[in-house]
Design an enzyme around this catalytic site. Sequence first.
Site, PDB file in Angstrom:
ATOM      1  N   ASP A 263      71.521  51.195  80.023  1.00  0.00           N
ATOM      2  CA  ASP A 263      70.088  50.942  80.091  1.00  0.00           C
ATOM      3  C   ASP A 263      69.578  51.354  81.462  1.00  0.00           C
ATOM      4  O   ASP A 263      70.200  51.040  82.487  1.00  0.00           O
ATOM      5  CB  ASP A 263      69.790  49.464  79.846  1.00  0.00           C
ATOM      6  CG  ASP A 263      68.299  49.206  79.660  1.00  0.00           C
ATOM      7  OD1 ASP A 263      67.822  49.342  78.516  1.00  0.00           O
ATOM      8  OD2 ASP A 263      67.621  48.866  80.656  1.00  0.00           O
ATOM      9  N   GLU A 306      64.660  53.193  76.621  1.00  0.00           N
ATOM     10  CA  GLU A 306      65.501  53.671  77.717  1.00  0.00           C
ATOM     11  C   GLU A 306      66.966  53.283  77.540  1.00  0.00           C
ATOM     12  O   GLU A 306      67.738  53.314  78.492  1.00  0.00           O
ATOM     13  CB  GLU A 306      64.971  53.142  79.057  1.00  0.00           C
ATOM     14  CG  GLU A 306      65.171  51.659  79.282  1.00  0.00           C
ATOM     15  CD  GLU A 306      64.089  50.777  78.670  1.00  0.00           C
ATOM     16  OE1 GLU A 306      63.949  49.619  79.098  1.00  0.00           O
ATOM     17  OE2 GLU A 306      63.367  51.256  77.762  1.00  0.00           O
TER      18      GLU A 306
END
Length: 401
Positions: A263, A306
Site C-alpha cells: 500500500d 493504491e
Amino acid sequence: MHTPTLLIIAALLTGLVTAVLYAVWSFNRNIPGLRLWMLSFLTGSVFGVSLLVRERLHEVVAVVVSQATVSLAAYFCLMASRAYMGRRPFSHVYAVVAIATLVALSVFFTVVHPHQGMRFVFAGLGAGICYLLAAATLAQGGLRRVPARYLFALVAGLHGLFLLLRPALFQLGVAGAPGEAAGAGLVAQLSQFVVLEAIVAVVLLAFGALILANEYITTELRHLAEVDPLTSVFNRRAFLTLLDKAISSAQRTQSALPVMVIDLDHFKKINDTRGHRAGDDVLRHFVMLALRCLRKEDVMGRLGGEEFAIFLPNAGDGGALAVAERLRALVQAQPLLATDACPIPLTVSVGVTLCADGDSADSALQRADEAMYLAKERGRNRVETLAKPAAAHAVHAATES
C-alpha cells in the site's frame, strides 16, 4: 477444366478476398498487418487479371506486370507477417532493388535470350523466398497457445516451397514426356495444377489472415478484461484467478508461494495536494519500480486504489522478504520527478505471508493485508510478515492510507 477458366476463378476469388479483408480492416484499423495482407491480395488480383489479358499486352509489358505483381504480393505478405509479430519492417529500398532485378532478368530471358526454364525460376524465386520468410516469422509463440499463426505459417511455407520447386516440376514433366505433343499436353496439365495450387493457397491464406485478425481482437479483449488500464498490471479479478491457480500448483508440488500486499503511504494526501493526475503518475511510477524488483514468473496486480499485490512462485519466505525490502528501499530512494513541481516522495508499507495448506486466494490476500496494516500501525515504510492466520487488526478502519 481448362486453364483460362481456372484463371478467371482465381482472379475473382482473389478480388473477393481483397474486398473482405478491406471491409474487416475498415472496422479494425488497429490490427497490425491487416492492411498489408489486404494489399497483398489486391496485388494478387492484379496479377490474375494480367494473366487473363496477357495475349492483348506487349510481351515485355506482360512479363514486367506479372513478375512485379507476384513479387509484390509475396513481399506485402512478408511485411504483414512482420507487422503482426511487432517486428521492424525491412528497408523498402532492398525490396525495390530485388524486384527490379527479378523483372530485368525475366525480361532478359523472355526477349533477349529466350529461355522458358529460367523464366520459371525467376518468376517464383522472390515470391517463394518471401513466403518462406513469412512462415518463419509467424511460426512462434507455441502451437497450443497461438495455433492460427502456425496454420498461416504452414500454408505460406508450403506455397513458398512450391513456388521454388515449380521449375523443377515442369522440367521433369517435359523431360519425361515421350514426344513433343505429349510434352505440350503435360505442360498444359501442369499449368492447370499450378493455377489450382494458387487458388487453394489464396483461400487458405485468406482464411489464415482472418483467423489472425480474430486472434488479435480476442487477445485485445482479454487484455481489456484482465489488465488495469492505468498501470498495465493485472486487475483484481484476474490476479485472484491467477493466484488461485498458483496456490493449487504450489500445493501439488509442495513448493512455497509467498504473497505480498503493498500500500502506498499517504496516497490520499498526494491526491489532495498535487491533484489526481499526479496521483496517477505516482501509481505508474511505483509499478515501474516494482517490476524492476521482480522476476518474469512473478505476478503483480492492482487490488484497487493504491493497493497492490504480488505473488512469487518458488521464492520462499526469505526470498520474498528480501524482494519486499528491496522494493521498499527502491521506492523510498527514487521519488517521482514531477515536471511542474518539486519531486514527490513516496514510501510503501508491505505485508508478506506464505500460503498455507487449505488457503484460498482470498484468505492468503487477507493475511497479507493484515501484515500490511501491521506495517502501517508500526510507522509505515516498513515490511511486516504473518506466517499464520491471525485475527484482523482493528487498525483497518483507524489507519488512514
